[in-house]
Write a protein that holds these residues in place. Structure first.
Motif, PDB file in Angstrom:
ATOM      1  N   THR A  23       0.850  -1.186   0.000  1.00 49.28           N
ATOM      2  CA  THR A  23       0.000   0.000   0.000  1.00 49.28           C
ATOM      3  C   THR A  23       0.884   1.233   0.000  1.00 49.28           C
ATOM      4  O   THR A  23       1.807   1.343   0.816  1.00 49.28           O
ATOM      5  CB  THR A  23      -0.920   0.010   1.224  1.00 49.28           C
ATOM      6  N   VAL A  24       0.610   2.160  -0.904  1.00 52.22           N
ATOM      7  CA  VAL A  24       1.447   3.337  -1.100  1.00 52.22           C
ATOM      8  C   VAL A  24       0.681   4.588  -0.700  1.00 52.22           C
ATOM      9  O   VAL A  24      -0.490   4.758  -1.075  1.00 52.22           O
ATOM     10  CB  VAL A  24       1.886   3.448  -2.572  1.00 52.22           C
ATOM     11  N   SER A  25       1.339   5.470   0.032  1.00 52.20           N
ATOM     12  CA  SER A  25       0.719   6.732   0.426  1.00 52.20           C
ATOM     13  C   SER A  25       1.748   7.849   0.319  1.00 52.20           C
ATOM     14  O   SER A  25       2.957   7.615   0.336  1.00 52.20           O
ATOM     15  CB  SER A  25       0.176   6.643   1.852  1.00 52.20           C
ATOM     16  N   GLY A  26       1.253   9.074   0.193  1.00 54.45           N
ATOM     17  CA  GLY A  26       2.131  10.232   0.158  1.00 54.45           C
ATOM     18  C   GLY A  26       2.633  10.628  -1.211  1.00 54.45           C
ATOM     19  O   GLY A  26       3.379  11.598  -1.329  1.00 54.45           O
ATOM     20  N   VAL A  27       2.267   9.885  -2.238  1.00 59.53           N
ATOM     21  CA  VAL A  27       2.666  10.214  -3.604  1.00 59.53           C
ATOM     22  C   VAL A  27       1.475   9.938  -4.528  1.00 59.53           C
ATOM     23  O   VAL A  27       0.511   9.271  -4.148  1.00 59.53           O
ATOM     24  CB  VAL A  27       3.862   9.374  -4.094  1.00 59.53           C
ATOM     25  N   THR A  28       1.584  10.477  -5.756  1.00 55.63           N
ATOM     26  CA  THR A  28       0.580  10.171  -6.773  1.00 55.63           C
ATOM     27  C   THR A  28       0.949   8.834  -7.381  1.00 55.63           C
ATOM     28  O   THR A  28       1.795   8.749  -8.274  1.00 55.63           O
ATOM     29  CB  THR A  28       0.539  11.272  -7.840  1.00 55.63           C
ATOM     30  N   PHE A  29       0.331   7.788  -6.883  1.00 50.99           N
ATOM     31  CA  PHE A  29       0.728   6.417  -7.204  1.00 50.99           C
ATOM     32  C   PHE A  29       0.770   6.184  -8.702  1.00 50.99           C
ATOM     33  O   PHE A  29       1.681   5.530  -9.200  1.00 50.99           O
ATOM     34  CB  PHE A  29      -0.269   5.464  -6.540  1.00 50.99           C
ATOM     35  N   ARG A  30      -0.126   6.712  -9.464  1.00 52.74           N
ATOM     36  CA  ARG A  30      -0.191   6.417 -10.892  1.00 52.74           C
ATOM     37  C   ARG A  30       0.949   7.054 -11.676  1.00 52.74           C
ATOM     38  O   ARG A  30       1.105   6.803 -12.865  1.00 52.74           O
ATOM     39  CB  ARG A  30      -1.529   6.878 -11.464  1.00 52.74           C
ATOM     40  N   ARG A  31       1.759   7.870 -11.039  1.00 54.20           N
ATOM     41  CA  ARG A  31       2.901   8.483 -11.703  1.00 54.20           C
ATOM     42  C   ARG A  31       4.184   7.651 -11.523  1.00 54.20           C
ATOM     43  O   ARG A  31       5.239   8.023 -12.023  1.00 54.20           O
ATOM     44  CB  ARG A  31       3.155   9.882 -11.142  1.00 54.20           C
ATOM     45  N   TYR A  32       4.080   6.574 -10.787  1.00 56.42           N
ATOM     46  CA  TYR A  32       5.262   5.780 -10.438  1.00 56.42           C
ATOM     47  C   TYR A  32       5.224   4.403 -11.087  1.00 56.42           C
ATOM     48  O   TYR A  32       4.183   3.730 -11.053  1.00 56.42           O
ATOM     49  CB  TYR A  32       5.359   5.596  -8.924  1.00 56.42           C
ATOM     50  N   TYR A  33       6.360   3.988 -11.638  1.00 57.52           N
ATOM     51  CA  TYR A  33       6.450   2.572 -11.946  1.00 57.52           C
ATOM     52  C   TYR A  33       6.913   1.865 -10.686  1.00 57.52           C
ATOM     53  O   TYR A  33       7.622   2.447  -9.875  1.00 57.52           O
ATOM     54  CB  TYR A  33       7.318   2.282 -13.160  1.00 57.52           C
ATOM     55  N   MET A  34       6.500   0.636 -10.548  1.00 61.86           N
ATOM     56  CA  MET A  34       6.666  -0.099  -9.300  1.00 61.86           C
ATOM     57  C   MET A  34       7.395  -1.412  -9.535  1.00 61.86           C
ATOM     58  O   MET A  34       7.341  -1.991 -10.625  1.00 61.86           O
ATOM     59  CB  MET A  34       5.300  -0.401  -8.669  1.00 61.86           C
ATOM     60  N   GLY A  35       8.040  -1.875  -8.483  1.00 60.33           N
ATOM     61  CA  GLY A  35       8.722  -3.148  -8.584  1.00 60.33           C
ATOM     62  C   GLY A  35       8.697  -3.915  -7.281  1.00 60.33           C
ATOM     63  O   GLY A  35       8.482  -3.349  -6.207  1.00 60.33           O
ATOM     64  N   TRP A  36       8.900  -5.190  -7.410  1.00 56.17           N
ATOM     65  CA  TRP A  36       9.167  -6.051  -6.271  1.00 56.17           C
ATOM     66  C   TRP A  36      10.620  -6.493  -6.372  1.00 56.17           C
ATOM     67  O   TRP A  36      11.068  -6.959  -7.426  1.00 56.17           O
ATOM     68  CB  TRP A  36       8.256  -7.270  -6.260  1.00 56.17           C
ATOM     69  N   VAL A  37      11.311  -6.334  -5.286  1.00 55.76           N
ATOM     70  CA  VAL A  37      12.719  -6.698  -5.174  1.00 55.76           C
ATOM     71  C   VAL A  37      12.846  -7.627  -3.973  1.00 55.76           C
ATOM     72  O   VAL A  37      12.189  -7.413  -2.950  1.00 55.76           O
ATOM     73  CB  VAL A  37      13.588  -5.441  -4.974  1.00 55.76           C
ATOM     74  N   ARG A  38      13.693  -8.645  -4.085  1.00 50.87           N
ATOM     75  CA  ARG A  38      13.868  -9.529  -2.951  1.00 50.87           C
ATOM     76  C   ARG A  38      15.334  -9.665  -2.574  1.00 50.87           C
ATOM     77  O   ARG A  38      16.218  -9.456  -3.404  1.00 50.87           O
ATOM     78  CB  ARG A  38      13.272 -10.904  -3.243  1.00 50.87           C
ATOM     79  N   GLN A  39      15.554 -10.012  -1.318  1.00 51.37           N
ATOM     80  CA  GLN A  39      16.910 -10.234  -0.834  1.00 51.37           C
ATOM     81  C   GLN A  39      16.961 -11.562  -0.104  1.00 51.37           C
ATOM     82  O   GLN A  39      16.504 -11.676   1.048  1.00 51.37           O
ATOM     83  CB  GLN A  39      17.363  -9.111   0.093  1.00 51.37           C
ATOM     84  N   PRO A  40      17.505 -12.589  -0.748  1.00 55.66           N
ATOM     85  CA  PRO A  40      17.644 -13.890  -0.089  1.00 55.66           C
ATOM     86  C   PRO A  40      18.683 -13.805   1.024  1.00 55.66           C
ATOM     87  O   PRO A  40      19.544 -12.913   1.010  1.00 55.66           O
ATOM     88  CB  PRO A  40      18.119 -14.813  -1.213  1.00 55.66           C
TER      89      PRO A  40
END
Length: 126
Positions: A23-40
């Motif tokens: 869940t994203v707050s504090g920004v205009t979400f539709r202006r951002y590209y998003m990613g999932w990053v993981r750290q094993p």
């Protein structure tokens, strides 16, 4: 204040599914590209999946393609990662990340992201 809050992690057995949310707050979400990053454990962060600001473009790391699905709901300011057929190698802390874009961008490069969540742990055991 920008905030990214992940949820949905847990300890599961191989072969099951999990859905992560961010869940994203504090920004205009539709202006951002998003990613999932993981750290094993003991390894560097790696890009898992990315989605463009409008959601029309996606990309995946090779080992996740076909098993993971990234999606977003811009009306709810929420990013998702559906993970199916989980393997022990999927054990990691999963982070939600955001980057502002003037275009329909996507990226698996960790350094392209400027805003990060705190992470949610996914542990997969046999």
């Amino acid at each position: 204040q920008v905030q990214l809050a992940e949820s949905g992690g847990g300890s599961v057995q191989t072969g099951v599914s999990l859905r992560l949310s961010c869940t994203v707050s504090g920004v205009t979400f539709r202006r951002y590209y998003m990613g999932w990053v993981r750290q094993p454990p003991g390894r560097e962060r790696e890009g898992v999946a990315s989605i463009s600001p409008a959601g029309g473009r996606t990309t995946y790391a090779a080992s996740m393609k076909g098993r993971f699905t990234i999606s977003r709901d811009n009306a709810k300011n929420t990013l998702y990662l559906q993970m199916n057929s989980l393997e022990q190698d999927d054990t990691a802390t999963y982070y939600c990340a955001a980057a502002y874009s003037y275009t329909d961008a996507i990226s698996l490069r960790v350094n392209d992201y400027s805003v990060w969540g705190q992470g949610t742990q996914v542990t997969v055991s046999s």
